[in-house]
Motif scaffolding. Structure first.
Motif, PDB file in Angstrom:
ATOM      1  N   UNK B  54      -3.955   7.977  -2.321  1.00 49.46           N
ATOM      2  CA  UNK B  54      -2.755   7.136  -2.351  1.00 49.46           C
ATOM      3  C   UNK B  54      -1.469   7.957  -2.305  1.00 49.46           C
ATOM      4  N   UNK B  57      -0.054   8.428   1.578  1.00 55.30           N
ATOM      5  CA  UNK B  57       0.935   7.513   2.180  1.00 55.30           C
ATOM      6  C   UNK B  57       1.954   7.026   1.152  1.00 55.30           C
ATOM      7  N   UNK B  59       1.766   5.516  -1.655  1.00 51.05           N
ATOM      8  CA  UNK B  59       1.637   4.323  -2.495  1.00 51.05           C
ATOM      9  C   UNK B  59       1.699   4.778  -3.948  1.00 51.05           C
ATOM     10  N   UNK B  84       3.756   6.459   7.390  1.00 50.39           N
ATOM     11  CA  UNK B  84       2.916   5.272   7.200  1.00 50.39           C
ATOM     12  C   UNK B  84       2.445   4.681   8.522  1.00 50.39           C
ATOM     13  N   UNK B  89      -4.632   2.373   5.999  1.00 51.24           N
ATOM     14  CA  UNK B  89      -5.364   2.342   4.737  1.00 51.24           C
ATOM     15  C   UNK B  89      -6.211   1.078   4.625  1.00 51.24           C
ATOM     16  N   UNK B  91      -8.302  -1.074   1.715  1.00 53.32           N
ATOM     17  CA  UNK B  91      -8.260  -1.187   0.264  1.00 53.32           C
ATOM     18  C   UNK B  91      -9.558  -1.748  -0.312  1.00 53.32           C
ATOM     19  N   UNK B 157      -7.148  -4.350  10.830  1.00 48.60           N
ATOM     20  CA  UNK B 157      -5.703  -4.330  10.593  1.00 48.60           C
ATOM     21  C   UNK B 157      -5.182  -2.892  10.565  1.00 48.60           C
TER      22      UNK B 157
END
Lengths: 224, 250
Positions: B54, B57, B59, B84, B89, B91, B157
């Motif tokens: 994480x 990127x 986060x 990004x 990513x 999840x 995505x």
């Protein structure tokens, strides 16, 4: 004199109806304008409170707190009677719209904030991970979800704003209540006041029902 | 930098430290990932694996050190969006957008970030859905899909942005056992396609098959980096041996 001819005098009601309807129209116009501007102002305040640099954030918090604490009538009277002393003279309608919008914005800001807070962190992270800007993230992901959560409380607030329009009669705006008291004086009979109360109910009862419907639907859809 | 020669690693971490209050989630992490590599992070829960990916990127912010992706330091600011755009990513909890159809979940990034038209982005989204094997689900909403299908949408995505790096944060941990395989198959299909992949997973057999390198972590530190064969047959560190004993012999 019996109760019916005193409070429900059809003859008086019919004669005062044009006056009442004129007032009703102004009440709706004032309420509608204040509600719409309050919804926009509240969104700006909510986003400012969450994402603006610290000094602005503190200002927004102060604004929201002050205008939720201040009685509507007090602020309305200040806008209409006190601001002329510093050269700002607003018509009764403009004063009422200004006061109601400013106070409604403070309430809707809190409602939006609660709605945005209710969106899971993972939604923000997923949006950020694909490189969305904060604006796109809000417009495409967060606000469409938050809106569903905030519709019942926003409708509630709108009902309150619509009711608070009656305070505008204090600053000589010929709204529904003001017209009713006028008609009552002319006819020497309180029926117009009852007529005004009924018109308020016709206007607002459906909205009250609507909130209940929204709340039931939201509860049933069971968000994850 | 010591190695100025030939290809620069696509991800470089130097002395990365992350604290939550007094607790150090990452301690002085040094790690280089070459372009195209598939790296699997293993280790007990709470060892910092998720925190590490994480940070790539942002986060998760880090307190010390440098994370550099494709020559860009990962930090708050203008360059962050660029990072990004290149780092996708997936999840654990899928995090699909419930207000959008499956198709638009995938098309949104290309439209808003890559400035494709909706028509072109949806066309692309349909191709990606076919690639992850659920073309027929395009017009449904995420809530109507099974967990395995949702995670495949999550992968599509991420792929839609054509990232150079893909991060997987325990992509099968939230799935019912019978759905784990379908998602792992999709991920396996991506390995070797040239996309750099970092995976956090508890699927040992999968890790061994798909990884070029295994990174073993414990208590916020990297304890061992090895090829999968070496790691699973004769790990160097005692900690790794203990971990393998615990997860493999039950």
């Amino acid at each position: 004199m019996d109760i019916v001819s005193t409070f429900f005098n059809i003859d008086v009601l019919v004669r005062s109806m044009p006056l009442l309807l004129e007032g009703l129209w102004r009440t709706i116009a004032l309420g509608f304008l204040s509600i719409v501007l309050g919804l926009i102002g509240g969104l700006v305040l909510a986003l400012g409170r969450m994402y603006a640099p610290k000094p602005i954030r503190l200002l927004v918090i102060a604004y929201v707190d002050v205008f939720r604490a201040l009685p509507v009538l007090v602020w309305l009277v200040i806008v209409y009677y006190a601001l002329p002393f510093v050269g700002i003279s607003l018509s009764p309608f403009a004063s009422a719209a200004t006061a109601l919008t400013m106070i409604s914005s403070a309430y809707t800001a809190e409602i939006y904030r609660a709605g945005i807070d209710a969106i899971p962190r993972g939604q923000f992270e997923a949006g950020q991970a694909i490189g969305l800007s904060t604006f796109d993230l809000m417009r495409d992901v967060v606000l469409p979800q938050a809106i569903r959560i905030v519709i019942p409380p926003l409708t509630n607030n709108s009902i309150n704003v619509m009711k608070d329009t009656a305070l505008a009669s204090v600053v000589a705006m010929p709204d529904l209540l003001k017209q009713a008291t006028q008609a009552q004086a002319l006819a020497a009979n309180p029926t117009p006041l009852i007529g005004a109360a009924i018109l308020y109910l016709i206007l607002l009862l459906p909205l009250v029902r609507l909130v209940a419907v929204f709340e039931r639907r939201l509860g049933r859809s069971g968000r994850r | 930098m010591s190695q100025t020669a030939k290809s620069q690693p696509i991800i470089q971490m130097r002395g990365v430290t992350k604290r939550f209050g007094n607790f150090a989630a990452l301690r002085q992490i040094d790690l280089d990932i070459e372009a195209g590599e598939v790296v699997v992070l293993l280790g007990p829960s709470g060892s910092g694996k998720s925190t590490l990916i994480r940070c790539i990127n942002l986060l998760e912010t880090y307190d010390e050190g440098d994370v550099v992706v494709d020559g860009i330091r990962v930090e708050e600011g203008r360059a962050l969006r660029q990072v990004r755009e290149e780092v996708g990513m997936v999840f654990q909890a899928f995090n699909l957008f419930p207000n959008l159809t499956v198709l638009d979940n995938i098309a949104l990034g290309p439209v808003r970030v890559r400035k494709l038209s909706w028509a072109a982005a949806r066309e692309k989204a349909r191709r990606l859905l076919a690639r992850v094997g659920i073309a027929e689900q395009a017009d449904k909403y995420p809530i109507q899909l099974s967990g395995g299908q949702q995670q495949r949408v999550g992968i599509a995505r991420a792929l839609a942005m054509e990232p150079r790096v893909l991060l997987f944060d325990e992509p099968t941990s939230a799935l019912d056992p019978e759905m784990v395989g379908e998602v792992l198959d999709v991920i396996k299909g991506l390995a070797g396609s040239g996309t750099t992949m970092l995976l956090v997973t508890h699927e040992m057999g999968f890790a061994r098959k798909v990884a070029d390198r295994i990174v073993f972590m414990e208590a916020g530190e990297i304890k061992e980096i090895a090829s999968p064969d070496t790691f699973f047959t004769r790990p160097e560190s005692e900690r790794a041996q203990a971990f393998l004993d615990a997860v493999l012999n039950h």
